[in-house]
Each structure stands twice: as C-alpha cells, then as structure tokens.
Design an enzyme around this catalytic site. Sequence first.
Site, mmCIF file in Angstrom:
data_model
loop_
_atom_site.group_PDB
_atom_site.id
_atom_site.type_symbol
_atom_site.label_atom_id
_atom_site.label_comp_id
_atom_site.label_asym_id
_atom_site.label_seq_id
_atom_site.Cartn_x
_atom_site.Cartn_y
_atom_site.Cartn_z
ATOM 1 N N ASP A 142 -6.286 3.195 -25.977
ATOM 2 C CA ASP A 142 -5.296 4.029 -26.443
ATOM 3 C C ASP A 142 -5.811 5.559 -26.362
ATOM 4 O OD1 ASP A 142 -3.513 2.136 -28.831
ATOM 5 O OD2 ASP A 142 -3.139 2.173 -26.704
ATOM 6 N N ARG A 152 -2.969 -7.559 -20.989
ATOM 7 C CA ARG A 152 -4.174 -7.309 -21.920
ATOM 8 C C ARG A 152 -3.794 -6.122 -23.081
ATOM 9 N NH1 ARG A 152 -7.336 -3.115 -20.983
ATOM 10 N NH2 ARG A 152 -9.382 -3.875 -22.191
ATOM 11 N N PRO A 192 0.733 -1.467 0.060
ATOM 12 C CA PRO A 192 -0.117 -0.175 -0.021
ATOM 13 C C PRO A 192 0.785 1.316 0.006
ATOM 14 C CG PRO A 192 -0.728 -1.488 1.691
ATOM 15 C CD PRO A 192 0.594 -2.260 1.137
HETATM 16 N N1 ADE Z 1 -0.374 -5.708 -0.391
HETATM 17 C C1 ADE Z 1 -1.326 -5.086 0.615
HETATM 18 N N2 ADE Z 1 -2.283 -4.227 0.250
HETATM 19 C C2 ADE Z 1 -1.918 -3.625 -1.120
HETATM 20 C C3 ADE Z 1 -2.512 -2.845 -1.792
HETATM 21 N N3 ADE Z 1 -3.252 -2.034 -1.449
HETATM 22 N N4 ADE Z 1 -1.673 -2.647 -3.068
HETATM 23 C C4 ADE Z 1 -0.638 -3.396 -3.266
HETATM 24 N N5 ADE Z 1 -0.112 -4.488 -2.636
HETATM 25 C C5 ADE Z 1 -0.723 -4.698 -1.500
#
Ligand code: ADE
Length: 238
Positions: free
Chosen positions: A169, A154, A89
């Site tokens: 795009d 993708r 996060p």
């Molecule tokens: N690991 C735990 N929370 C996460 C998030 N929000 N984004 C990426 N990896 C994570």
Amino acid sequence: MRVTVLTLFPDAFPGPLGVSLLGRALENDVFTLRIIDLKQFSQEGERVDGSPCGGGCGMLLSARTLEAAIASLPPPDPSFARQCIYFSPRGALFSQKTAHFFSQQHDIVILCGRYEGIDTRILEEYAFTEISIGDYVLMGGEIAAMAFIEASVRLIPGVVSTHDSLIEDSFVASSASLLEYPQYTHPVRWRKRSVPPVLLSGDHEAVRQWRLAQARMITRTRRPDLWSKYVASKLNAT
Ligand code: ADE
C-alpha cells in the site's frame, strides 16, 4: 473476483495460479477461474484463424470465432462493470497501480491472443482494454494473463499476510517507491560471504537506516526513472 479466460490453450491454466497462496485462494473461492477453449467456437467449416487482410505473415484469430466465444458468456451482473482485457505489446504498461485497480473488480474477462494477434474489430466492438506486461514480445497472451491475475489477486485482502499488503500500500500510495533492499538469512557466514554486521546488531533504527540507504542506492543505480519519481515525491512532501 470472477475471472474468465478465453484461450486456444486451456491446458495452460491454472498452471502457477493453482499453487501456494493463489492456489488456496482459488480453492476458497476468493477468486474463480473459468477457462474457455476458443477452439470450440470455430464456425462450421471455418478455421479459428485467418490470414491478415492486405497481406503479411502469420494468422489472426477471426472475429467470428471470438464473437461466438464472447456470446457464450453469461450476461454481466448489472451491479458490476465487466472488465474486458486483451494482452498485447501495444497496450498500456501494466503496473502495481493497475493491479490495485483490477484487484477491486468482480468480473474480468481476459482474451488471450495467439499467432499474430486478433481481428481489431473485436477490440472495438467489445471495448477491450489493451494491456502490455512489458516491452518485449511473447508468443501469446497466456503468460501475460497469469502475471496479471497473480499481481491482482494477491492484492485482494486476506490472500497474502497483512504485513505484505501494508508494504504494498505504501508503494502505491506514493506511486514512487524504492526497490527492495538486500535480504539475508542464516547461516551468518556462507562461502566467505558474511551477513552485514548491522543486521545482527539488534539495533532496529540502525537496521532501518541501513535498509533505506541500500534501497536508495539500488534504485538510483538500477532504475533512474523510479529514482527521479522518488526524489520528486520527497521534494513535494516537504
Ligand atoms: N503478448 C505478446 N507480447 C505481450 C506483452 N509484452 N505483453 C502482453 N501481452 C503480450
């Protein structure tokens, strides 16, 4: 694109990456997935994790385990930069623009954290890019890795139809797009709800204008941040 995933939960893969168009891309070697089980790299008599120095709850994946796993990877091909990614996060927010960048990479190594995370020295030593997929907390990096891989793969030419890619795009080129307008299919009347008559009129220009108006209204009300960018980009273009 070669994707290597280091994880404590190898059984989680390929999961949704193995079905539909991505599954076909995997079968056709448009991208490859190598899944490495971190548990195989715990040092003799040691655990894969340790408690945080200075105290605190939870456990961290240890630098020694991760170092051994990273050392087991074949050396990078000198013609391609290896992109090492760690999901948390704390990372920079993942976006369509980031997905475009990674869709053009050839060697991607993803480290999935678990528990409270990993020993920070690994991120510094191997120059990992930290990426977050949103402002919420997951239990580990596996789900984030799958979202990242799907959004990036993708965009590799040929994985989805040209039509979809072209829409994408225009989204990225302006980096200020509108959210999608509502869509309907048959039957025309369902549970007292009717398809908007303009969509049945056969008037392509009227349909285009209706969709644009809907997309603008939805973006303005649901995502004022995107709407401001969109308005600014329109002003700049005039
Ligand atoms: N690991 C735990 N929370 C996460 C998030 N929000 N984004 C990426 N990896 C994570």
